[in-house]
Write an enzyme that holds these catalytic residues in place. Structure first.
Site, PDB file in Angstrom:
ATOM      1  N   SER A 286       0.927  -0.971   0.140  1.00 16.56           N
ATOM      2  CA  SER A 286       0.093   0.112  -0.138  1.00 16.56           C
ATOM      3  C   SER A 286       0.857   1.216   0.046  1.00 16.56           C
ATOM      4  O   SER A 286       2.109   1.213   0.528  1.00 16.56           O
ATOM      5  CB  SER A 286      -0.942  -0.053   1.306  1.00 16.56           C
TER       6      SER A 286
ATOM      7  N   TYR B  54      -1.428  -1.392  10.530  1.00 16.67           N
ATOM      8  CA  TYR B  54      -1.814  -1.597   9.007  1.00 16.67           C
ATOM      9  C   TYR B  54      -0.750  -1.143   8.286  1.00 16.67           C
ATOM     10  O   TYR B  54      -0.032  -2.164   7.429  1.00 16.67           O
ATOM     11  CB  TYR B  54      -3.156  -1.075   8.832  1.00 16.67           C
TER      12      TYR B  54
HETATM   13  N1  LIG Z   1      -8.811  -0.377  -1.515  1.00 14.50           N
HETATM   14  C1  LIG Z   1      -7.458   0.387  -1.190  1.00 14.50           C
HETATM   15  O1  LIG Z   1      -7.619   1.633  -1.235  1.00 14.50           O
HETATM   16  C2  LIG Z   1      -6.267  -0.298  -0.995  1.00 14.50           C
HETATM   17  C3  LIG Z   1      -5.167   0.622  -0.988  1.00 14.50           C
HETATM   18  C4  LIG Z   1      -3.970  -0.035  -0.683  1.00 14.50           C
HETATM   19  C5  LIG Z   1      -3.740  -1.314  -0.663  1.00 14.50           C
HETATM   20  N2  LIG Z   1      -5.078  -1.874  -0.380  1.00 14.50           N
HETATM   21  C6  LIG Z   1      -4.939  -3.594  -0.284  1.00 14.50           C
HETATM   22  O2  LIG Z   1      -5.371  -4.233  -1.515  1.00 14.50           O
HETATM   23  C7  LIG Z   1      -5.680  -5.621  -1.095  1.00 14.50           C
HETATM   24  C8  LIG Z   1      -7.057  -6.114  -1.446  1.00 14.50           C
HETATM   25  O3  LIG Z   1      -7.885  -5.218  -0.566  1.00 14.50           O
HETATM   26  P1  LIG Z   1      -9.313  -4.832  -1.192  1.00 14.50           P
HETATM   27  O4  LIG Z   1      -9.141  -3.025  -0.994  1.00 14.50           O
HETATM   28  O5  LIG Z   1      -9.526  -5.004  -2.667  1.00 14.50           O
HETATM   29  O6  LIG Z   1     -10.466  -4.841  -0.166  1.00 14.50           O
HETATM   30  P2  LIG Z   1     -11.469  -6.031  -0.202  1.00 14.50           P
HETATM   31  O7  LIG Z   1     -12.075  -6.116   1.195  1.00 14.50           O
HETATM   32  O8  LIG Z   1     -12.718  -5.567  -1.272  1.00 14.50           O
HETATM   33  O9  LIG Z   1     -11.125  -7.482  -1.064  1.00 14.50           O
HETATM   34  C9  LIG Z   1     -10.330  -8.163  -0.179  1.00 14.50           C
HETATM   35  C10 LIG Z   1     -10.674  -9.742  -0.528  1.00 14.50           C
HETATM   36  O10 LIG Z   1      -9.668 -10.411   0.043  1.00 14.50           O
HETATM   37  C11 LIG Z   1     -10.280 -11.404   0.788  1.00 14.50           C
HETATM   38  N3  LIG Z   1      -9.693 -11.956   2.012  1.00 14.50           N
HETATM   39  C12 LIG Z   1      -9.501 -11.425   3.111  1.00 14.50           C
HETATM   40  N4  LIG Z   1      -8.702 -12.019   4.066  1.00 14.50           N
HETATM   41  C13 LIG Z   1      -8.205 -13.152   3.376  1.00 14.50           C
HETATM   42  C14 LIG Z   1      -7.781 -14.344   3.704  1.00 14.50           C
HETATM   43  N5  LIG Z   1      -7.112 -14.483   5.030  1.00 14.50           N
HETATM   44  N6  LIG Z   1      -7.601 -15.339   2.911  1.00 14.50           N
HETATM   45  C15 LIG Z   1      -7.916 -15.018   1.536  1.00 14.50           C
HETATM   46  N7  LIG Z   1      -8.770 -14.055   1.349  1.00 14.50           N
HETATM   47  C16 LIG Z   1      -8.917 -12.840   1.924  1.00 14.50           C
HETATM   48  C17 LIG Z   1     -11.622 -11.169   1.032  1.00 14.50           C
HETATM   49  O11 LIG Z   1     -12.633 -12.181   1.227  1.00 14.50           O
HETATM   50  C18 LIG Z   1     -11.730 -10.222  -0.161  1.00 14.50           C
HETATM   51  O12 LIG Z   1     -12.514 -10.902  -1.165  1.00 14.50           O
HETATM   52  C19 LIG Z   1      -5.316  -5.521   0.529  1.00 14.50           C
HETATM   53  O13 LIG Z   1      -4.151  -6.248   0.713  1.00 14.50           O
HETATM   54  C20 LIG Z   1      -5.416  -4.176   0.795  1.00 14.50           C
HETATM   55  O14 LIG Z   1      -4.455  -4.043   2.076  1.00 14.50           O
HETATM   56  C21 LIG Z   1      -6.186  -1.639  -0.636  1.00 14.50           C
END
Ligand SMILES: NC(=O)c1ccc[n+]([C@@H]2O[C@H](COP(=O)([O-])OP(=O)(O)OC[C@H]3O[C@@H](n4cnc5c(N)ncnc54)[C@H](O)[C@@H]3O)[C@@H](O)[C@H]2O)c1
Length: 289
Positions: free
Chosen positions: A143, A158
């Protein structure tokens, strides 16, 4: 890895959000995708929709990335069904923001480490032995919070898990440089996903709200997927989807630079002898570019 069509990719957390956006971009490039997620039904629906849209074989697998034995089994099953895993995207993760460290439940604090960092480590350990044999590419999802900590957002844990993913990736990139396995780390800002759909009630104070807004107004996850495909093709290390956030990162490095200058002044005051040309002694010169 220029030619992606027909290869097999394993993407974690691919049932929705960024993982699904990345799976979409890979499938659009002709990659057969194994979508692994704790939400099996949603992953199955996602896999079916990608298969229908792009005419490539995509399959869903139930996986909690915090479970190394399960990760190894899914990597094995994905390879048996779709061919050797050539691309691994360690995307699964979650964050509780806007909450002080001692306000997080013990379970949430443990899970944030075990999923965000432990899950990435597990993925690497599950897939790397196979990849060493014929090459591949690993993308670890961190991130922008892994590159600087936004003041007031109350997300120390985080950010720490994401900084750990950045460091792990940096070390892997170097360790694996002569193996044919490429490594990238994805450091996005706000991306429009379900990130906030499962937040515990304790979260969501000021810092949480600012990040909620960044996510709600964030980038389309499929666009993030296109950055990832480009990075795999071009073997780019850092994947920066929000270059406009550089001033925050620069401010951090300016502070660090200032601390090193202070260190010089304090060393002079204390009469600490400089250790000679430490940089040249500690690291092979090729590493300091
Ligand atoms: N959305 C943002 O702005 C953002 C920014 C930077 C980084 N991220 C990172 O992106 C990644 C994806 O997040 P997102 O924003 O798409 O969130 P999201 O909640 O929409 O998707 C996350 C997915 O991961 C799955 N998941 C959660 N825990 C799990 C586990 N233990 N094993 C397997 N699957 C699991 C969930 O069921 C979900 O389908 C994460 O690592 C998050 O930290 C997100």
């Amino acid at each position: 890895m220029q030619e992606l069509a027909g290869r097999c990719a394993l993407v974690t957390g691919a049932a929705r959000g960024m993982g699904y956006g990345i799976a979409d971009a890979l499938a659009a490039a002709g990659v057969q995708v194994a979508l692994a997620d704790v939400r099996l039904q949603a992953a199955e629906e996602a896999a079916a929709s990608l298969s229908a849209r792009y005419g490539v074989r995509c399959l869903a697998f139930a996986l909690d990335v915090a479970d190394l034995a399960a990760f190894r089994q899914v990597a094995h099953n994905a390879a048996a069904a779709l061919g050797p895993v050539k691309i691994l995207v360690n995307n699964a993760g979650f964050g509780v923001l806007g909450s002080d460290l001692d306000a997080l439940s013990d379970e949430t604090a443990r899970q944030m480490v075990e999923v965000n960092f432990g899950g990435v480590l597990n993925g690497v350990r599950a897939v790397l032995p196979g990849m060493r044999q014929s090459g591949g590419h690993i993308v670890n999802v961190a991130s922008i919070g892994g590159l600087h900590v936004m003041p007031g957002w109350r997300y120390a844990l985080y950010a720490a898990t994401k900084a750990a993913v950045v460091s792990l990736s940096e070390g892997m990139r170097d360790d694996l440089s002569d193996t044919g396995v490429g490594v990238s780390v994805l450091c996005p800002g706000g991306v429009r996903t379900g990130f906030y759909d499962d937040q515990p009630a304790s979260a969501g104070r000021d810092g949480g709200q600012a990040n909620r807004d960044a996510v709600a107004d964030g980038m389309d996850p499929r666009m993030v997927g296109r950055f990832v495909v480009d990075a795999i093709r071009e073997d780019r290390f850092m994947i920066i989807t929000h270059p406009e956030l550089w001033p925050f990162v620069e401010r951090r490095f300016e502070r660090w630079r200032g601390a090193f200058r202070e260190g010089e002044a304090v060393a002079a005051q204390l009469g600490a002898a400089p250790a000679g040309d430490a940089a040249a002694r500690i690291a092979p010169k090729a590493h300091i570019k």
